[in-house]
Design a protein around this motif. Structure first.
Motif, short mmCIF file in Angstrom:
data_model
loop_
_atom_site.label_atom_id
_atom_site.label_comp_id
_atom_site.label_asym_id
_atom_site.label_seq_id
_atom_site.Cartn_x
_atom_site.Cartn_y
_atom_site.Cartn_z
N ASP A 94 0.64 -23.17 -21.87
CA ASP A 94 1.15 -22.01 -21.41
C ASP A 94 2.56 -21.56 -22.33
O ASP A 94 3.21 -20.64 -21.80
CB ASP A 94 1.69 -21.91 -20.04
N SER A 95 2.87 -22.25 -23.52
CA SER A 95 4.02 -22.11 -24.18
C SER A 95 4.00 -20.86 -24.86
O SER A 95 5.31 -20.60 -25.51
CB SER A 95 4.16 -23.57 -24.82
N LYS A 124 3.08 -18.03 -23.59
CA LYS A 124 3.28 -17.00 -22.57
C LYS A 124 4.74 -16.53 -22.22
O LYS A 124 5.67 -17.33 -22.81
CB LYS A 124 2.81 -17.66 -21.38
N GLU A 133 6.41 -17.30 -17.01
CA GLU A 133 5.14 -17.59 -16.38
C GLU A 133 4.78 -19.13 -17.06
O GLU A 133 3.65 -19.55 -16.94
CB GLU A 133 4.13 -16.78 -17.12
N GLN A 134 5.79 -19.67 -17.62
CA GLN A 134 5.57 -21.05 -18.00
C GLN A 134 6.03 -21.91 -17.05
O GLN A 134 7.21 -21.77 -16.43
CB GLN A 134 6.33 -21.26 -19.42
N TRP A 135 5.31 -23.19 -16.94
CA TRP A 135 5.59 -24.43 -16.14
C TRP A 135 7.03 -24.77 -16.45
O TRP A 135 7.75 -25.05 -15.44
CB TRP A 135 4.55 -25.47 -15.84
N TYR A 182 9.51 -23.63 -17.62
CA TYR A 182 10.78 -23.07 -17.53
C TYR A 182 11.12 -23.06 -15.92
O TYR A 182 12.34 -23.03 -15.50
CB TYR A 182 10.22 -21.31 -17.58
N PHE A 209 5.91 -25.26 -28.45
CA PHE A 209 6.63 -26.06 -27.11
C PHE A 209 8.19 -26.51 -27.63
O PHE A 209 9.16 -26.22 -27.38
CB PHE A 209 5.86 -27.00 -26.35
#
Length: 496
Positions: free
Chosen positions: A179-180, A182, A186-188, A190, A264
């Protein structure tokens, strides 16, 4: 008489170092400059600038906490409570964050206590017993769940199977970090870091807490979150990442397969902003951790202005090991004025392959021992096992100075000063260590090639000893100096 002789030899050791040794003082950053020869300096970028703006807004919002009695962790300890609070927005609404929070019974607005923010790692969750440990030691504490989980109702037992993903929370960990690419919100990761900053806000808003004495520590993935959070939240008084750090692109352990995702690492690796971190930071890792190789901590400490580190030998990777190492509480106690700190290495000097280490020892630490841990191979892993163990050799310690010979063939090594701390019959082993030196970095710097100037050595020895004999400090002395197995000085002074 013994005291005079000890003082004499101590003065001689330091005098000899000043004559021909090469000195790198930790306090002046000279040792860190040596470590940096193996690692590149990094700085922020457009994405980290964007994150600074986002996290500045996070730091300005204090969420309301809501106690959940149905998830109370301990039936007999009312100091520790289960709570929810609003995290950052996700899918158009605030994410629901679960945490355990606790305060010592004597915490009061008239006598505020220090506090800790506790960040768990992978396969973990918020830990009530972790909060209880810090509360028992006089701290307020909050253990936040950064993986979008919460426990089932009922008293806490610590078993993972009682924990479920909370559909009202933010994203949970994505094992591929896919998800990096996005948008940040929306990233975990974050949200994981935002949870840490919001936990700081909660503690700072409580008048029972001394807001100038709030620290943060994290385990494994949590140490990555802490390493990043301390770059964006300078209000923390100190930080203690356990296992992970920055410079994960240099890692030879298992985490390298994930951090290989450059999108990431370019954003989230703490190395991008470590040079801006001013708070005291203690990096703790195992010298053989299978996930975060030890070289990353050396690089991170080298670029952290007030960074120190400790390598624990064969230190297991996990919550229970990473949360309760005695040096963690001692470091926090020193920063908050709650108690004694750790052993401190103040100077490392090399002459050829012999290191002389100066250090300070807290009053409650005894039985000092000095060691060099070394290896003749790279930090390579076979699955989750370091291919070859570190070897150990004992040095000679005299007072607050240790003399240690680095074995021939050592490709990498670090020095450890170890002691016993605590009550007479209940003593913990505590230590201070250097970072990891490589033979290559010392050869580059000319340390191994340094040769004594015999004429200068003789002149300074005779001047110093003549002064000591005339003042009555010693009656007589014979002094022998060897370098690389060769006698370079032999002198007799005074009367026997």
């Amino acid at each position: 008489m013994f005291t005079k002789i000890t003082a004499f030899f101590m003065s001689m050791i330091m005098m000899l170092l000043s004559i021909f040794g090469i000195s790198f003082k930790h306090d002046e950053g000279k040792t860190m400059e040596l470590y940096r020869t193996n690692y590149a300096a990094k700085s922020g970028n457009e994405k980290t600038d964007e994150l600074k703006a986002l996290y500045k807004k996070v730091a300005e919002r204090t969420p309301e906490i809501k106690v959940c009695d149905a998830k109370k962790p301990f039936a007999d300890d009312d100091r520790i409570k289960a709570v929810y609070f609003d995290g950052e927005d996700y899918n158009g609404k605030p994410s629901q964050i679960f945490a355990y929070i606790g305060f010592p019974e004597n915490a009061d607005s008239s006598a505020p206590v220090p506090a800790m923010v506790l960040v768990h790692g992978g396969a973990g969750h918020a830990y009530a017993e972790w909060v209880q440990y810090w509360v028992n030691n006089g701290y307020a504490a909050i253990s936040v769940d950064g993986f979008a989980q919460h426990p089932e109702d009922g008293y806490y037992t610590g078993k993972n199977e009682q924990w479920t993903v909370n559909p009202e929370s933010h994203p949970t960990i994505n094992e591929t970090l896919s998800d990096s690419d996005k948008p940040f919100t929306e990233q975990w990761f974050y949200h994981y870091v935002a949870d840490v900053i919001l936990s700081n806000n909660i503690m700072r808003a409580d008048n029972r807490v001394n807001k100038d004495k709030i620290g943060v520590t994290g385990i494994s993935w949590g140490s990555m979150a802490v390493s990043t959070a301390m770059c964006y939240d300078s209000r923390f008084a100190f930080a203690i990442p356990v296992y992970g750090s920055g410079y994960l692109g240099e890692c030879t352990g298992a985490i390298s397969s994930l951090i290989g995702n450059s999108s990431f690492a370019d954003v989230w690796d703490a190395s991008n902003l470590l040079s801006e971190v001013k708070m005291p930071v203690l990096y703790i890792n195992s010298d053989c951790d299978p996930f975060f190789s030890a070289n990353c901590n050396t690089a991170s400490a080298a670029y952290t202005e007030n960074g120190t580190l400790i390598y624990a030998q064969k230190f297991l990777h996990g919550q229970n090991d990473g949360a309760y190492e005695p040096e963690i509480l001692r470091f926090a106690n020193e920063q908050t004025g709650m108690g004694e700190g750790n052993i401190k290495i103040t100077e490392v000097s090399f002459n050829g392959k012999r290191a002389v280490v100066s250090f300070d020892v807290p009053e409650d630490v005894c039985n000092i021992r000095a060691y060099v841990y070394y290896r003749d191979s790279e930090l390579d892993y076979d699955g989750l096992e370091l291919k070859k163990d570190w070897s150990r050799k004992k040095g000679i310690d005299l007072g607050n100075v240790a003399n240690i010979k680095v074995p021939d063939g050592a490709k990498y090594f670090y020095i450890s000063i170890q002691g016993k701390a605590g009550k007479i019959f209940d003593k913990d082993t505590v230590q201070a260590t250097t970072g990891i030196y490589s033979a290559e970095m010392l050869q580059k710097d000319g340390v191994y090639a340094k040769v004594i100037d015999r004429e200068k050595l003789e002149k300074n020895i005779e001047k110093t000893l003549k002064k000591d004999i005339e003042s009555g400090k010693v009656g007589g002395a014979q002094l022998l100096v060897n370098q690389f197995g060769e006698r370079v000085y032999d002198g007799v002074f005074g009367m026997k």
